[in-house]
Design a protein around this motif. Structure first.
Motif, PDB file in Angstrom:
ATOM      1  N   ARG A 152      44.530  46.234  29.447  1.00 38.80           N
ATOM      2  CA  ARG A 152      44.013  47.311  30.299  1.00 38.80           C
ATOM      3  C   ARG A 152      43.222  48.327  29.476  1.00 38.80           C
TER       4      ARG A 152
ATOM      5  N   LEU B  46      52.205  42.740  36.547  1.00 36.47           N
ATOM      6  CA  LEU B  46      50.753  42.631  36.641  1.00 36.47           C
ATOM      7  C   LEU B  46      50.304  43.311  37.922  1.00 36.47           C
TER       8      LEU B  46
ATOM      9  N   LEU C 170      44.096  43.279  37.527  1.00 31.93           N
ATOM     10  CA  LEU C 170      44.012  42.105  36.663  1.00 31.93           C
ATOM     11  C   LEU C 170      43.897  40.834  37.498  1.00 31.93           C
TER      12      LEU C 170
ATOM     13  N   ALA D 282      45.596  36.250  31.748  1.00 28.14           N
ATOM     14  CA  ALA D 282      45.166  37.409  32.533  1.00 28.14           C
ATOM     15  C   ALA D 282      43.918  38.012  31.906  1.00 28.14           C
TER      16      ALA D 282
ATOM     17  N   ARG E  49      40.805  41.289  32.821  1.00 26.59           N
ATOM     18  CA  ARG E  49      40.551  42.452  33.653  1.00 26.59           C
ATOM     19  C   ARG E  49      39.696  42.066  34.853  1.00 26.59           C
ATOM     20  N   ARG E  50      40.038  42.592  35.998  1.00 23.74           N
ATOM     21  CA  ARG E  50      39.260  42.332  37.209  1.00 23.74           C
ATOM     22  C   ARG E  50      38.050  43.273  37.232  1.00 23.74           C
TER      23      ARG E  50
END
Length: 303
Positions: A138, A156, A160, A273, A275-276
């Protein structure tokens, strides 16, 4: 014009919570971090941080900018990679965080394949347990992590994107010749009086092992704690303790230990995972694709 480095410090403050933690992550003094954040406030002409006693917290405007900053920094990385190779070849640095048992079984094989396929791609491996890797992702200190969705203490979130990679059983690990080796499946309650090896406090496996023992209605007699599974296996092999470990962590080729399945099966879900936000850089996508090619944990014998 906004400075990407200062934006990253603000993003890290959102992820890590304190100026001191940001300073440690960035290898700066706390006063230097505070000065740079003050410059960012001047550049934006907006109050981004407010003090509450001896601590600081982000204002609503600071939160918005910190979370937009991640997308800005990721997009800049994508542009830089495209300029280096015009998007045709994954290139540049990707920082991959992983918990220790997945490093040698999943991360290293993936990185080895990538080195042959994409010689201009550099992967930096970081050993990070779930409680460390999620804040690192993050905050921008990792581009991609191998973690688990089962870490209840730090779940989570919607910021993410997760990609399932494998499942891994939690096993009882005992010395050769231990009475447990007579059974294929074991009930933890039968081992309430045994000496136990545990992971370090607040780690994923330490919390999980304690929870499983308490569900079996006993408080484990913890005789040692190791932050390295190889040391745990050596201690168990010597007959000094027993342990609960994920299947990926048990190296039968190096240590003479026996593993037994639990009467109530417990597995962890291993995921990647990222980052979105903006689409991942080609280099990050290449690492993710290599991890997805992993066949998953190989069933291990009970020797």
């Amino acid at each position: 014009m906004l400075n990407p480095w200062r934006l990253r410090l603000l993003s890290q403050l959102d992820a890590l919570g304190t100026v001191r933690a940001v300073a440690q992550a960035a290898n700066l003094s706390p006063s230097s971090v505070s000065q740079q954040l003050a410059v960012l406030e001047a550049e934006t002409r907006t109050q981004l941080i407010e003090r509450t006693g001896r601590r600081v917290r982000l204002t609503p405007a600071g939160l918005i900018l910190a979370r937009r900053a991640r997308a800005i920094i990721d997009h800049m990385g994508t542009v830089e990679a495209e300029l280096r190779g015009f998007g045709a070849e994954p290139a540049g640095l990707v920082r991959l965080g992983s918990f220790q048992s997945a490093i040698h079984t999943m991360a290293v094989p993936a990185v080895t394949r990538l080195a042959r396929a994409h010689p201009h791609l550099d992967v930096e491996l970081l050993q990070l347990e779930p409680h460390e890797s999620m804040p690192a992702l993050r905050g921008g200190d990792a581009d991609l992590i191998i973690t688990t969705t089962d870490f209840d203490e730090l779940p989570l979130g919607p910021d993410l994107d997760i990609v399932p990679l494998a499942t891994d059983p939690i096993l009882l690990v005992v010395p050769p010749g231990h009475p447990a080796t007579e059974d294929e499946v074991v009930d933890l309650a039968a081992y309430a009086d045994e000496p136990w090896s545990f992971d370090m406090p607040q780690s994923y496996m330490a919390n999980l092992a304690l929870r499983l023992c308490r569900q079996a209605r006993f408080e484990p007699r913890v005789r040692c704690r190791f932050g390295n599974y190889l040391m745990t296996l050596q201690h168990v092999e010597a007959g000094l303790s027993i342990a609960l470990l994920p299947g990926l962590a048990v190296d039968h080729s190096r240590y003479r230990v026996a593993t037994r399945r639990l009467a109530t099966p417990v597995t962890r879900t291993i995921t990647a995972a990222i980052r979105r936000g903006t689409p991942p850089r080609p280099a990050v996508r290449a690492v993710l694709d290599a991890l997805r090619q992993h066949p998953g944990p190989v069933p291990r014998g009970h020797a």
